[in-house]
Every structure is written in structure tokens, then in C-alpha cells.
Design an enzyme around this catalytic site. Structure first.
Site, PDB file in Angstrom:
ATOM      1  N   SER A 195       0.522  -0.955  -0.187  1.00 33.96           N
ATOM      2  CA  SER A 195       0.028   0.210   0.022  1.00 33.96           C
ATOM      3  C   SER A 195       0.710   1.492  -0.052  1.00 33.96           C
ATOM      4  O   SER A 195       0.458   2.366  -0.385  1.00 33.96           O
ATOM      5  CB  SER A 195      -0.451  -0.028   1.813  1.00 33.96           C
ATOM      6  OG  SER A 195      -0.500  -0.340   2.521  1.00 33.96           O
ATOM      7  N   HIS A 223      -5.302  -3.942  -2.090  1.00 34.45           N
ATOM      8  CA  HIS A 223      -5.118  -3.097  -3.142  1.00 34.45           C
ATOM      9  C   HIS A 223      -4.561  -3.824  -4.579  1.00 34.45           C
ATOM     10  O   HIS A 223      -4.906  -3.154  -5.421  1.00 34.45           O
ATOM     11  CB  HIS A 223      -4.221  -1.827  -3.358  1.00 34.45           C
ATOM     12  CG  HIS A 223      -3.461  -1.089  -2.178  1.00 34.45           C
ATOM     13  ND1 HIS A 223      -4.737   0.111  -1.901  1.00 34.45           N
ATOM     14  CD2 HIS A 223      -3.269  -0.906  -0.976  1.00 34.45           C
ATOM     15  CE1 HIS A 223      -5.020   1.044  -0.746  1.00 34.45           C
ATOM     16  NE2 HIS A 223      -3.416   0.096   0.127  1.00 34.45           N
ATOM     17  N   LYS A 255     -12.415  -0.599  -1.405  1.00 31.41           N
ATOM     18  CA  LYS A 255     -11.585   0.155  -2.116  1.00 31.41           C
ATOM     19  C   LYS A 255     -11.987  -0.098  -3.204  1.00 31.41           C
ATOM     20  O   LYS A 255     -12.754   0.075  -3.626  1.00 31.41           O
ATOM     21  CB  LYS A 255      -9.872  -0.860  -2.465  1.00 31.41           C
ATOM     22  CG  LYS A 255      -9.166  -0.246  -1.078  1.00 31.41           C
ATOM     23  CD  LYS A 255      -8.129  -0.632  -1.037  1.00 31.41           C
ATOM     24  CE  LYS A 255      -7.483  -0.312   0.732  1.00 31.41           C
ATOM     25  NZ  LYS A 255      -6.581  -1.404   1.471  1.00 31.41           N
TER      26      LYS A 255
HETATM   27  C1  PLP Z   1      -6.719  -0.903   2.606  1.00 34.39           C
HETATM   28  C2  PLP Z   1      -6.284  -2.442   3.100  1.00 34.39           C
HETATM   29  C3  PLP Z   1      -6.626  -3.065   4.769  1.00 34.39           C
HETATM   30  C4  PLP Z   1      -7.887  -2.512   5.263  1.00 34.39           C
HETATM   31  O1  PLP Z   1      -8.939  -2.437   4.626  1.00 34.39           O
HETATM   32  P1  PLP Z   1     -10.268  -2.310   5.610  1.00 34.39           P
HETATM   33  O2  PLP Z   1     -11.260  -2.776   4.730  1.00 34.39           O
HETATM   34  O3  PLP Z   1     -10.450  -0.587   5.227  1.00 34.39           O
HETATM   35  O4  PLP Z   1     -10.255  -2.966   6.441  1.00 34.39           O
HETATM   36  C5  PLP Z   1      -6.369  -4.130   4.851  1.00 34.39           C
HETATM   37  N1  PLP Z   1      -4.977  -4.890   3.985  1.00 34.39           N
HETATM   38  C6  PLP Z   1      -4.647  -4.166   2.937  1.00 34.39           C
HETATM   39  C7  PLP Z   1      -3.238  -4.645   2.477  1.00 34.39           C
HETATM   40  C8  PLP Z   1      -5.039  -2.865   2.848  1.00 34.39           C
HETATM   41  O5  PLP Z   1      -4.413  -1.592   1.982  1.00 34.39           O
END
Ligand code: PLP
Length: 404
Positions: A195, A223, A255
């Protein structure tokens, strides 16, 4: 009189004052429009948004919104229950089947966030004698899930390997095999797309090392899902790997897949069922809101029905990466929609991000403790919803910043 609680509040305000003085205090911007390529921020007006995870522009897609409204009308606002009591509604099951078929795996189970899904995964699946092997740059939820696991199961150990360094992973696996008990399992966990770096895990190499050491491969592709691969299946598809070559996926619905909220675990049926039966977030916390489940399923359907969305994202990523380079900033090379421009100090990143916002471009500066000290960055994120004029304005603003 000084009481214990005034001591606490004084201590807290001193920490906050320190953040302000050192330029590390985060201003939360208030959005007054739907999420999209151009959004309205209170006090700033309309700006081009380059910091959301709305990779496919589905957060405000009419079909996604409509599915949520329909779900709200049909099933109401709340489940008022955890899943195993009376909180499993038809849209949960439909979404979970859709996630599994989309990824090409046996089963999936949803949580209110990927954070929650990850927090459930290792404490539930691990037992004494197991070893978790993890990339040093894995997401915070993975780190916390491992911490929780080793505090619940004192006999579980962890080995951290250098970021995407296959020799280091091999060494970690050699150590893990020694630490692992006869009945124990080794788990290797990696982000699919990292990320903060925007680079991708070397999944084919990691898979073969897992095979060599009989390890279970877990990939958090939050992502990568909707972004990577010809049809947006994720990082494994980028490498032409089938979904079932990954033992367990964790991922987010927050996302590319609509951006609402929610996360999931997907993969082998045994792992998913064990989480359903024994995961503490599953047993003690409410189900994903039904309206969110309806929207998320519509987001996957929309993505699946429009492969051109992924192609447009890919073209935009190429254009933005080229633009950043032409302006004279360095961006870490990668095919992902995360384009980090490393600037050094946290305060520098925050001040650059503020200047960009004044110029009408919204891209957030990340510093310590989100990234290691000294590697603060502006993270530019690309969406299929961006058009050429959004990208042009980003490049103009960056070049003014460069000239400063
Ligand atoms: C954004 C992200 C999360 C968190 O996701 P949520 O559904 O907002 O809790 C978890 N793991 C990774 C690798 C992320 O990029």
C-alpha cells in the site's frame, strides 16, 4: 488538585501539541460530494481527487448505488445480529458466492472490514507449534493480527523477511521449518500490492517457495483486487496464476469493489469454514450491513461486465506515471495504481500536500508512523474515473511544486 485523569489529559494534549509544532498534525478534510475524480471539500471547493482507493470509479456508480438502495428497502437498515445467530441474510450469501467465483476459489466469508477479516484469520487458524512468515512491509492489520496471535497462542512464532527479498524469505522458511512442531503449519503472508510502495509481491516465486516448504500461502490483495490482471481479479492474475494457487485471500470491499466497507476471507473451504465457526470477530461482532453487501455485489458484477474499466485504469496509470516522471519527480516503478513520490521528512510531505490542495489537487502526504521515518511521501492514486483533464491538472500542479 491533580488527579490521575488530569495527568492523562495533560499528557494527551502535550502529544497533540507536539504533533502541531512539528507539522505532523493531520487535517481531516470534509468532503461534501460523492467520491469521484472531482470532489468538493469544505472550505476548498472543487478539487481533483488523487488519493482515494476508488480505483474503478464504482463508489458512486449508479448500479452500485441503486443496489444499495434496493437492499435498504427490502431488508431494512440493520441485521441487529451477528451472523451465526440471526444475522445471515440472503445478500451475504449471494455476495460470498460472488466473491468466491470472481476469485476462482472454493468459498468466502465476509467481515465488516478487511482489518477485521485479517484480525480474525491468524488467531483463529493458528495453533501452538505454527509459524507465520511475513514480509516486513505488510499492512498494519497483518502485523497486529500476528501480534494478537502470538499473545493468544504463546507457542506460535513469527519470522519477518526483507521486503520482497526471496533469499530472505528462503532463510525465514528454513528457520520456520526448525521452529515448526511436527503437527505445526507454516503460513506465509504477503500483501499482493504494497500500500505504501505501490509495488507487487513476487507471487510465483513465493508460491514455489511455499510448495518447497509445505507452507500455506495467504495473500492480502486489498489494493490489487479490481486493479491488477487483465480482468481485475488481482495480483495473481497479473502473473497468470489461477485463484486456487493462492490458499487463502484476504481483501477489502472498501477500495476498488465499491469502496463502501467490508472485507472477506476467501479460498479453501476448510479455512473459510473454520473462520465462520471460530473467528472471534465473527462470533462477537455484527454482520456486514446488508445494503453494503448489495452494493459490493453490484460492484463486482459491474467490474465483471465491463473489462474496459480495468483497461482504462491501466492507461491512466501509465499516463500519470509518465507525467510524474516528466515533471522531474521520481516515482517507484510498478504497474499498480499507487504512485508514491518519496520526499523524506514527514513535515515536507504534509506541506507539499497542502500546497497541492491549494492548487486544487488532492493527494495526501504520508509520514511516520504510517511509513518509516525519513521516507515520507506524497501518494498519488489513479482511478479509471480520471479523464485526461484531471491528469493534466495533476501534472501542472506537480510541476509548480517542483519549481518551488
Ligand atoms: C486498505 C487495506 C486494508 C484495510 O481494509 P479495510 O477493509 O478498510 O479494513 C487491509 N489490508 C491491506 C493490504 C490494505 O491495503
Amino acid at each position: 488538585m491533580t488527579t490521575a485523569s488530569t495527568l492523562f489529559f495533560d499528557r494527551s494534549s502535550a502529544i497533540l501539541a507536539h504533533l502541531e509544532e512539528t507539522g505532523q498534525f493531520k487535517q481531516l478534510q470534509m468532503i461534501e460530494s460523492p467520491m469521484g475524480p472531482r470532489i468538493s471539500i469544505r472550505g476548498k471547493g472543487e478539487v481533483d481527487c488523487f488519493c482515494s482507493n476508488n480505483y474503478l470509479g464504482l463508489a458512486n456508480h449508479p448500479d452500485v448505488v441503486e443496489a444499495g438502495i434496493e437492499g435498504l428497502r427490502k431488508y431494512g437498515a440493520g441485521t441487529a445480529s451477528v451472523r451465526f445467530i440471526c444475522g445471515t441474510f440472503a445478500p451475504h450469501v449471494a455476495l460470498e458466492e460472488r466473491i468466491a467465483s470472481f476469485l476462482g476459489v472454493e468459498a468466502s466469508y465476509t467481515f465488516v472490514s478487511c482489518w477485521n477479516a485479517t484480525e480474525a484469520t491468524f488467531p483463529t487458524l493458528c495453533q501452538d507449534g505454527d509459524v507465520i512468515v511475513s514480509d516486513e512491509l505488510n499492512h498494519a492489520c497483518i502485523i497486529d493480527s500476528m501480534r494478537l496471535t502470538t499473545s493468544i497462542h504463546r507457542g506460535v512464532s513469527k519470522c519477518i523477511y526483507k521486503h520482497s527479498h526471496m533469499e530472505s524469505l528462503r532463510e525465514a522458511l528454513v528457520i520456520a521449518s526448525k521452529k515448526c512442531s511436527n503437527e505445526g503449519s507454516i503460513f506465509v503472508i504477503t500483501d499482493g500490492v504494497f500500500s505504501m510502495e505501490g509495488d507487487i509481491a513476487l507471487l510465483p516465486d513465493i508460491r514455489s517457495l511455499c510448495n518447497e516448504f509445505c507452507a500455506v500461502l495467504v495473500v492480502d490483495d486489498s489494493h490489487g483486487t479490481g486493479v491488477m490482471g487483465e480482468t481485475g481479479r488481482g495480483t495473481h492474475e497479473h502473473y497468470d496464476m489461477a485463484g486456487n494457487e493462492i490458499d487463502i485471500f484476504t481483501g477489502t470491499l472498501g477500495k476498488a469493489l465499491g469502496g463502501g466497507a467490508g472485507g472477506y476471507v476467501a479460498g479453501k473451504r476448510e479455512a473459510v469454514e473454520l473462520l465462520t465457526q471460530r473467528g472471534r470477530p465473527t462470533l462477537f461482532s455484527n454482520a456486514l450491513p446488508v445494503t453494503v453487501a448489495c452494493s459490493a455485489k453490484a460492484a463486482i458484477d459491474t467490474l465483471d461486465g465491463n473489462p474496459s474499466l480495468v483497461q482504462k485504469l491501466r492507461a491512466n496509470v501509465a499516463a500519470v506515471r509518465e507525467g510524474i516522471g516528466e515533471v522531474g519527480f521520481e516515482v517507484l516503478k510498478s504497474p499498480t495504481a499507487i504512485c508514491p513520490i518519496i520526499v523524506g521528512e514527514t513535515a515536507t510531505a504534509i506541506s507539499m500536500s497542502n500546497k497541492l490542495l491549494d492548487m486544487g489537487v488532492f493527494a495526501i502526504g504520508f509520514g511516520y508512523p504510517v511509513v518509516p521515518e525519513g521516507t515520507a511521501r506524497i501518494r498519488v492514486q489513479v482511478s479509471a474515473a480520471h479523464e485526461q483533464d484531471h491528469i493534466d491538472r495533476l501534472c501542472v500542479a506537480l510541476s509548480e511544486l517542483k519549481g518551488d
